[in-house]
Design a protein around this motif. Structure first.
Motif, PDB file in Angstrom:
ATOM      1  N   GLY A  42       0.809  -1.206   0.000  1.00 50.31           N
ATOM      2  CA  GLY A  42       0.000   0.000   0.000  1.00 50.31           C
ATOM      3  C   GLY A  42       0.842   1.255   0.000  1.00 50.31           C
ATOM      4  O   GLY A  42       2.076   1.218   0.015  1.00 50.31           O
ATOM      5  N   THR A  76       3.498   2.886  -3.311  1.00 47.35           N
ATOM      6  CA  THR A  76       3.408   1.433  -3.262  1.00 47.35           C
ATOM      7  C   THR A  76       4.672   0.822  -3.850  1.00 47.35           C
ATOM      8  O   THR A  76       5.145   1.258  -4.899  1.00 47.35           O
ATOM      9  N   PRO A  98      -6.294   1.471  -1.630  1.00 51.08           N
ATOM     10  CA  PRO A  98      -6.108   1.524  -3.087  1.00 51.08           C
ATOM     11  C   PRO A  98      -7.098   2.512  -3.711  1.00 51.08           C
ATOM     12  O   PRO A  98      -8.270   2.567  -3.324  1.00 51.08           O
ATOM     13  N   LEU A 175      -9.340  -7.070  -6.802  1.00 50.59           N
ATOM     14  CA  LEU A 175      -8.723  -7.088  -5.480  1.00 50.59           C
ATOM     15  C   LEU A 175      -9.386  -8.128  -4.577  1.00 50.59           C
ATOM     16  O   LEU A 175      -8.712  -8.866  -3.849  1.00 50.59           O
ATOM     17  N   THR A 215      -3.596   0.882  -7.689  1.00 47.56           N
ATOM     18  CA  THR A 215      -2.822   0.163  -6.664  1.00 47.56           C
ATOM     19  C   THR A 215      -1.336   0.477  -6.740  1.00 47.56           C
ATOM     20  O   THR A 215      -0.612   0.274  -5.762  1.00 47.56           O
ATOM     21  N   TYR A 222       0.795  -7.479  -7.219  1.00 48.18           N
ATOM     22  CA  TYR A 222      -0.077  -7.285  -6.059  1.00 48.18           C
ATOM     23  C   TYR A 222      -0.355  -8.618  -5.375  1.00 48.18           C
ATOM     24  O   TYR A 222      -0.323  -8.717  -4.144  1.00 48.18           O
TER      25      TYR A 222
END
Length: 286
Positions: A42, A76, A98, A175, A215, A222
Motif C-alpha cells: 500500500g 506502493t 487503493p 482485489l 494500486t 499485487y
C-alpha cells in the motif's frame, strides 16, 4: 510507543489506518544504523516530527544516500527500501486505501509507486501548513485528529471527490478475487489474471493500466505482495514454524519459489530474516 486507529467513517474508503509513534524516553542515537523496510502493498503518507529529515539509500552498498524531507508520500512498492535509523524520531502516518491517491494527493498510485515523493511536490504550501499544525501539540491522539481533519479538508477541496470515491468496479472485483485466492492458499497464476481480465470486459492492456492506476502495482505483483504478507503475518504468530510450511500455506508452489520471492521482496533470505528477529515485522535492522 505507538497509537493506531481507524479513520472516521467518511474517510474509510480512502484511508485504511492512522498511526503515530514516538520514542520511549530520550531518543537513542545509533550512528550509521540502517534498516530494510519491507513493503506493505500500500501507499503511506508520513510526517516526521523531529530529528533529521528522512534519509534513504539506493541499495545496501550506497554510502551517501539522499534526503527526502519531513513530510512525504511513500508510494506502493514491490520490494524493500533502505533507510537511516541512526536517530529515533516521532512520526505521524496514514496508510491509504487503493485508489485514494488521486483524491487525497492529486496523482494516481502508479505515478507515485516505487519511490518517496516530498509532500510539497503534491500539496504545495499546504504541506508546510500540515507540519505546523502537527507541531502545535505533543498529544498523540490530537495529532491523529489533525491529520484526519487535513485529509477531510483535502477531499472537500476537490469538487470531483464524489466521483473519485471508491474503486473502479473492475479493480474492486480483482482485489477481492486475489485476496480470496491468497486467503485460501492458492497461487495467482497467469490463468487467474486472465480470468480477471475477461471478467472486467476490458482489453488486457486497459485492465492492467486501470489496476496499476489504483494500486501502483500490476495484478501479479499485487498478488505476490498479498502472499508475502500472509507469510509474515503467520510467522509473527508462529515464529518457530518451518518456512516451507508457511510458504505452502500461503500458496507458494515450492520452497525454491518462496525463497526467490522472499529475497527479492525483503532483500535477505528467510533464514537471515529469522536470525534478525525484528520486533516489528517490516522493519529489519541490517
Amino acid at each position: 510507543m505507538q497509537l493506531t486507529r481507524l479513520p472516521a467513517p467518511h474517510l474509510r474508503p480512502f484511508v485504511r489506518l492512522l498511526w503515530t509513534s514516538s520514542p520511549r524516553g530520550t531518543p537513542l542515537a545509533r550512528p550509521g544504523a540502517r534498516e530494510h523496510v519491507l513493503p506493505t502493498g500500500g501507499m503511506h503518507l508520513v510526517f516526521r516530527m523531529g530529528g533529521p529529515p528522512l534519509r534513504l539509500f539506493r541499495n545496501d552498498a550506497d554510502a551517501q544516500g539522499f534526503t527526502v524531507g519531513y513530510a512525504m508520500v511513500g508510494g506502493t512498492r514491490s520490494a524493500f527500501f533502505v533507510r537511516d535509523v541512526s536517530v529515533e524520531t516521532p512520526s505521524v502516518g496514514v496508510m491509504l486505501q487503493p485508489g485514494a491517491a488521486r483524491a487525497l494527493l492529486g496523482a494516481p498510485e502508479d505515478a507515485l509507486a516505487d519511490c518517496h515523493t516530498p509532500l510539497d511536490a503534491l500539496w504545495g504550501a499546504d504541506a508546510g501548513f500540515a507540519l505546523e499544525q502537527l507541531h502545535s501539540t505533543d498529544a498523540p491522539a490530537r495529532r491523529l485528529a489533525i491529520v484526519e481533519a487535513l485529509l477531510t479538508a483535502r477531499l472537500g477541496a476537490h469538487s470531483a471527490a464524489r466521483a473519485l470515491h471508491g474503486l473502479h468496479p473492475a479493480v474492486a472485483h480483482a482485489l477481492a478475487s486475489l485476496s480470496g485466492a491468497i486467503a485460501h492458499g492458492h497461487e495467482a497464476q497467469a490463468g487467474t489474471i486472465g480470468q480477471l481480465v475477461r471478467h472486467s470486459g476490458y482489453s488486457h492492456r486497459r485492465f492492467i493500466a486501470l489496476f496499476r492506476g489504483m494500486t501502483g502495482l500490476a495484478p501479479k505483483q499485487y498478488a505476490r505482495m498479498l502472499r508475502f504478507d500472509r507469510v509474515l503475518a503467520q510467522f509473527a504468530i508462529e515464529p518457530g514454524q518451518p518456512w516451507v510450511d508457511l510458504a505452502l500455506q500461503a500458496g507458494y508452489s515450492d520452497q525454491a519459489h518462496f525463497n526467490r520471492d522472499f529475497m527479492t521482496i525483503a532483500g535477505m533470505s528467510p533464514q537471515a530474516y529469522r536470525r534478525a528477529a525484528p520486533s516489528a515485522s517490516r522493519h529489519v535492522d541490517v
